[in-house]
Design a protein around this motif. Structure first.
Motif, PDB file in Angstrom:
ATOM      1  N   ALA A 134     -11.947   5.896  -4.267  1.00  7.76           N
ATOM      2  CA  ALA A 134     -12.021   4.458  -4.542  1.00  7.76           C
ATOM      3  C   ALA A 134     -13.277   3.882  -3.942  1.00  7.76           C
ATOM      4  O   ALA A 134     -13.905   3.164  -4.322  1.00  7.76           O
ATOM      5  CB  ALA A 134     -10.915   3.750  -4.312  1.00  7.76           C
ATOM      6  N   ARG A 135     -13.158   4.512  -2.444  1.00  9.56           N
ATOM      7  CA  ARG A 135     -14.249   4.023  -1.510  1.00  9.56           C
ATOM      8  C   ARG A 135     -15.668   4.663  -2.189  1.00  9.56           C
ATOM      9  O   ARG A 135     -16.703   3.976  -1.873  1.00  9.56           O
ATOM     10  CB  ARG A 135     -14.090   4.427  -0.237  1.00  9.56           C
ATOM     11  CG  ARG A 135     -12.725   3.573   0.562  1.00  9.56           C
ATOM     12  CD  ARG A 135     -13.121   3.873   2.063  1.00  9.56           C
ATOM     13  NE  ARG A 135     -12.980   5.262   2.449  1.00  9.56           N
ATOM     14  CZ  ARG A 135     -11.967   5.874   2.730  1.00  9.56           C
ATOM     15  NH1 ARG A 135     -10.695   5.335   2.739  1.00  9.56           N
ATOM     16  NH2 ARG A 135     -11.857   7.125   3.158  1.00  9.56           N
ATOM     17  N   ILE A 136     -15.704   5.801  -2.502  1.00 16.84           N
ATOM     18  CA  ILE A 136     -16.954   6.229  -3.046  1.00 16.84           C
ATOM     19  C   ILE A 136     -17.291   5.465  -4.180  1.00 16.84           C
ATOM     20  O   ILE A 136     -18.371   5.296  -4.566  1.00 16.84           O
ATOM     21  CB  ILE A 136     -16.743   7.960  -3.397  1.00 16.84           C
ATOM     22  CG1 ILE A 136     -16.316   8.505  -2.001  1.00 16.84           C
ATOM     23  CG2 ILE A 136     -17.979   8.555  -4.134  1.00 16.84           C
ATOM     24  CD1 ILE A 136     -16.018  10.029  -2.257  1.00 16.84           C
ATOM     25  N   ASP A 137     -16.445   5.326  -5.039  1.00 14.23           N
ATOM     26  CA  ASP A 137     -16.853   4.430  -6.392  1.00 14.23           C
ATOM     27  C   ASP A 137     -17.308   3.020  -5.775  1.00 14.23           C
ATOM     28  O   ASP A 137     -18.467   2.529  -6.486  1.00 14.23           O
ATOM     29  CB  ASP A 137     -15.576   4.374  -7.175  1.00 14.23           C
ATOM     30  CG  ASP A 137     -15.361   5.642  -7.933  1.00 14.23           C
ATOM     31  OD1 ASP A 137     -16.095   6.548  -7.949  1.00 14.23           O
ATOM     32  OD2 ASP A 137     -14.135   5.656  -8.473  1.00 14.23           O
ATOM     33  N   ALA A 138     -16.690   2.427  -4.966  1.00 14.35           N
ATOM     34  CA  ALA A 138     -17.121   1.232  -4.575  1.00 14.35           C
ATOM     35  C   ALA A 138     -18.450   1.200  -3.982  1.00 14.35           C
ATOM     36  O   ALA A 138     -19.377   0.421  -4.234  1.00 14.35           O
ATOM     37  CB  ALA A 138     -16.095   0.646  -3.495  1.00 14.35           C
ATOM     38  N   GLN A 139     -18.856   2.219  -3.281  1.00 13.26           N
ATOM     39  CA  GLN A 139     -19.956   2.472  -2.790  1.00 13.26           C
ATOM     40  C   GLN A 139     -21.208   2.535  -3.762  1.00 13.26           C
ATOM     41  O   GLN A 139     -22.397   2.289  -3.680  1.00 13.26           O
ATOM     42  CB  GLN A 139     -20.006   3.606  -1.561  1.00 13.26           C
ATOM     43  CG  GLN A 139     -21.240   3.727  -0.779  1.00 13.26           C
ATOM     44  CD  GLN A 139     -21.676   2.417   0.077  1.00 13.26           C
ATOM     45  OE1 GLN A 139     -20.612   2.061   0.559  1.00 13.26           O
ATOM     46  NE2 GLN A 139     -22.807   2.274   0.296  1.00 13.26           N
ATOM     47  N   GLU A 188       0.673  -1.245   0.181  1.00 16.38           N
ATOM     48  CA  GLU A 188      -0.049  -0.168   0.004  1.00 16.38           C
ATOM     49  C   GLU A 188       0.868   1.104   0.112  1.00 16.38           C
ATOM     50  O   GLU A 188       0.558   2.164  -0.612  1.00 16.38           O
ATOM     51  CB  GLU A 188      -1.102   0.033   1.185  1.00 16.38           C
ATOM     52  CG  GLU A 188      -1.979   1.250   1.256  1.00 16.38           C
ATOM     53  CD  GLU A 188      -2.941   1.474   0.081  1.00 16.38           C
ATOM     54  OE1 GLU A 188      -3.075   2.523  -0.254  1.00 16.38           O
ATOM     55  OE2 GLU A 188      -3.081   0.552  -0.565  1.00 16.38           O
ATOM     56  N   LYS A 241      -7.726   7.188  -2.360  1.00 14.87           N
ATOM     57  CA  LYS A 241      -8.269   6.116  -1.761  1.00 14.87           C
ATOM     58  C   LYS A 241      -9.563   6.323  -1.383  1.00 14.87           C
ATOM     59  O   LYS A 241     -10.627   5.573  -1.395  1.00 14.87           O
ATOM     60  CB  LYS A 241      -7.502   5.759  -0.378  1.00 14.87           C
ATOM     61  CG  LYS A 241      -7.799   4.732   0.364  1.00 14.87           C
ATOM     62  CD  LYS A 241      -6.846   4.448   1.678  1.00 14.87           C
ATOM     63  CE  LYS A 241      -7.016   3.224   2.241  1.00 14.87           C
ATOM     64  NZ  LYS A 241      -5.869   2.864   3.455  1.00 14.87           N
ATOM     65  N   ARG A 242      -9.978   7.584  -0.944  1.00 13.37           N
ATOM     66  CA  ARG A 242     -10.983   8.084  -0.835  1.00 13.37           C
ATOM     67  C   ARG A 242     -12.127   7.965  -1.801  1.00 13.37           C
ATOM     68  O   ARG A 242     -13.371   7.301  -1.773  1.00 13.37           O
ATOM     69  CB  ARG A 242     -11.417   9.523  -0.146  1.00 13.37           C
ATOM     70  CG  ARG A 242     -12.598   9.858   0.318  1.00 13.37           C
ATOM     71  CD  ARG A 242     -12.516  11.302   0.842  1.00 13.37           C
ATOM     72  NE  ARG A 242     -11.688  11.613   1.981  1.00 13.37           N
ATOM     73  CZ  ARG A 242     -10.475  12.238   1.813  1.00 13.37           C
ATOM     74  NH1 ARG A 242     -10.279  12.960   0.911  1.00 13.37           N
ATOM     75  NH2 ARG A 242      -9.848  12.567   3.050  1.00 13.37           N
TER      76      ARG A 242
END
Length: 489
Positions: free
Chosen positions: A102-107, A81, A99-100
């Protein structure tokens, strides 16, 4: 305090070295080289963990990027990482922001999948879901929808309950109705058909159901009468009236069954057909003598029956018309109630249920019990196999069956016809049957005379007529009886 591996500053920590970290190092920093630093943490019970972060400069400020906590995350993954973050920085991207993002995209992907699953589920909602929504919010019948639920749970839901609404066709409904008609239950099929029409009409005006019927309402396309056998009209009103000979035949049959059972020697009663329950016999004569509805009678409570004055009060919640009703018992009807009181007078209900579950409150018998007992003894008129624990004979067929099947409700019609032939005015007969009276709202609001005298006299004369018929006395034929009693006040 910053600590370094045994091999010195700039070297990497090994797993064994991390496993040797003691709780007393809590708060110390562990340098793993290349900007990767971990902070020792320890729980009260001495469990050690080390969250690692990567330090870098971003827009002139020292910034940290979280890489994972050992031992939950392996050292290899933590360093990977860090390397990913370092590579992003070289491209001009902030790894923390990446990273944030990516989390938004995943959500967003998760929400999209949930929305798509919900859309698919909505498009494939079954008939059962429509029925449950309709029965909860779209229909309210006097019996609390009990009969409606019974019909749907018996025939509709087992057949098409799990089929998607959008895929349900007129052919599905037609096959369902044909299966009911095949059992010779045409009246039930008619009721189910009209209920299906009502349910689909309710649904096609509301979300989400109307979107699922883009091809139209399948119930509108079913021509029910074309499904029926020739000459069958399930909506035709019953007009069965028992003749005086049939009433005497009924009494004779009931007495013969009772006497045969009583006369059977001990040990042989199982070989003799049990007679109709005494409570059921009395219910039939009360129906004839009072012209009450069988359901209203079976819900009767002893607290509402005054054997001293010969009056039976039927509260509004027990009546079909939701209008309270008082029956003035003739000597004939009163004798039936007294005989019934000798059997069930210690209970709350005149016709109590024999359920033995002490956890259930006292209740009356099933409202269909008398009709079932009478029907089970006229099986020549039914197309069915013998039912478990039910009678299957023709012991209550009257007049050799030439006039067809009879039901407890026919006794109510028979009593009303006898009253009419006795000269009682239709207006009084309607009141004796607790019918909804015709007329303007103003008349119903202002004319409150209860016709108690006329009703008492009408019931008395009906009882006398029944007694004369059953006693096989020298009875004047009903169609020649004087019609002087009009009941006018």
């Amino acid at each position: 305090m910053t600590r370094y591996p045994r091999q010195g500053r700039g070297r990497r920590w090994t797993v064994k070295e991390l496993e040797a970290v003691c709780p007393e190092w809590k708060g110390d920093m562990l340098s793993d080289g290349d900007g990767l630093v971990g902070e020792v943490r320890a729980t009260p019970d001495g469990v050690v963990s080390v969250p690692f972060r990567y330090g870098f400069k971003w827009e002139g400020k020292k910034t940290w990027h979280y890489c994972g906590a050992w031992p939950s995350v392996s050292l290899e993954a933590i360093r990977a990482e860090r390397d990913r973050a370092r590579a992003l920085i070289k491209t001009g991207a902030n790894p923390t922001d990446a990273k944030r993002a990516a989390r938004i995209d995943a959500q967003a992907q998760i929400k999209a999948k949930i929305a798509e699953a919900a859309r698919i589920e909505s498009e494939n909602l079954p008939i059962r879901a429509m029925y449950e929504a309709w029965i909860r919010d779209g229909v309210s019948r006097a019996d609390g929808n009990a009969v409606l639920r019974r019909y749907f749970e018996k025939d509709v839901l087992p057949t098409i309950g799990e089929k998607a609404v959008r895929l349900t066709t007129e052919g599905d409904l037609r096959a369902l109705l044909r299966a009911i008609i095949k059992r010779d239950a045409c009246r039930m099929a008619s009721t189910v058909h009209s209920s299906l029409i009502q349910m689909f009409k309710w649904a096609e005006k509301r979300k989400p159901w109307r979107a699922l019927m883009a091809d139209g309402n399948p119930a509108d396309l079913v021509e029910f009468k074309k499904l029926l056998p020739p000459g069958v009209d399930p909506d035709a009103e019953r007009d069965r009236v028992l003749s005086g000979e049939e009433l005497r035949d009924l009494r004779l049959k009931l007495d013969e069954m009772e006497n045969a059972y009583v006369a059977a020697p001990p040990g042989t009663k199982y070989s003799v057909d049990r007679p109709l329950k005494k409570e059921t016999q009395l219910a039939l004569w009360i129906c004839l003598g009072t012209m009450c509805r069988i359901g209203e009678l079976l819900k009767a409570r002893w607290q509402n029956v005054d054997l001293a004055t010969g009056e039976w009060f039927v509260p509004r919640e027990d009546t079909k018309t939701k209008v309270a009703w008082k029956v003035y018992l003739s000597p004939f009807a009163l004798r039936q109630f007294k005989a019934l009181h000798a059997l069930t007078g210690e209970t709350q209900f005149c016709f109590p249920s024999n359920a033995t579950n002490c956890e259930e409150p006292a209740r009356h018998v099933c409202l269909k019990s008398v009709s079932k007992q009478v029907g089970d003894r006229q099986v020549r008129f039914k197309k069915r196999k013998p039912l478990k624990n039910r009678r299957h004979d023709d012991s209550l067929v009257l007049a050799n069956g030439k006039n067809g099947e009879w039901t407890p409700h026919d006794l109510r019609r028979t009593g009303a016809t006898m009253m009419q032939q006795l000269g009682v005015s239709p207006d009084v007969i309607d009141r004796c049957q607790n019918h909804v009276l015709a007329g303007s709202r103003i008349r119903r609001a202002y004319l409150h005379y209860d016709y108690a005298l006329e009703k008492r006299e009408a019931w008395k004369r009906l009882g006398e007529r029944i007694e004369a018929l059953l006693d096989n006395a020298n009875v004047i034929p009903l169609n020649r009886f004087p019609t002087s009693f009009t009941g006018q006040h």
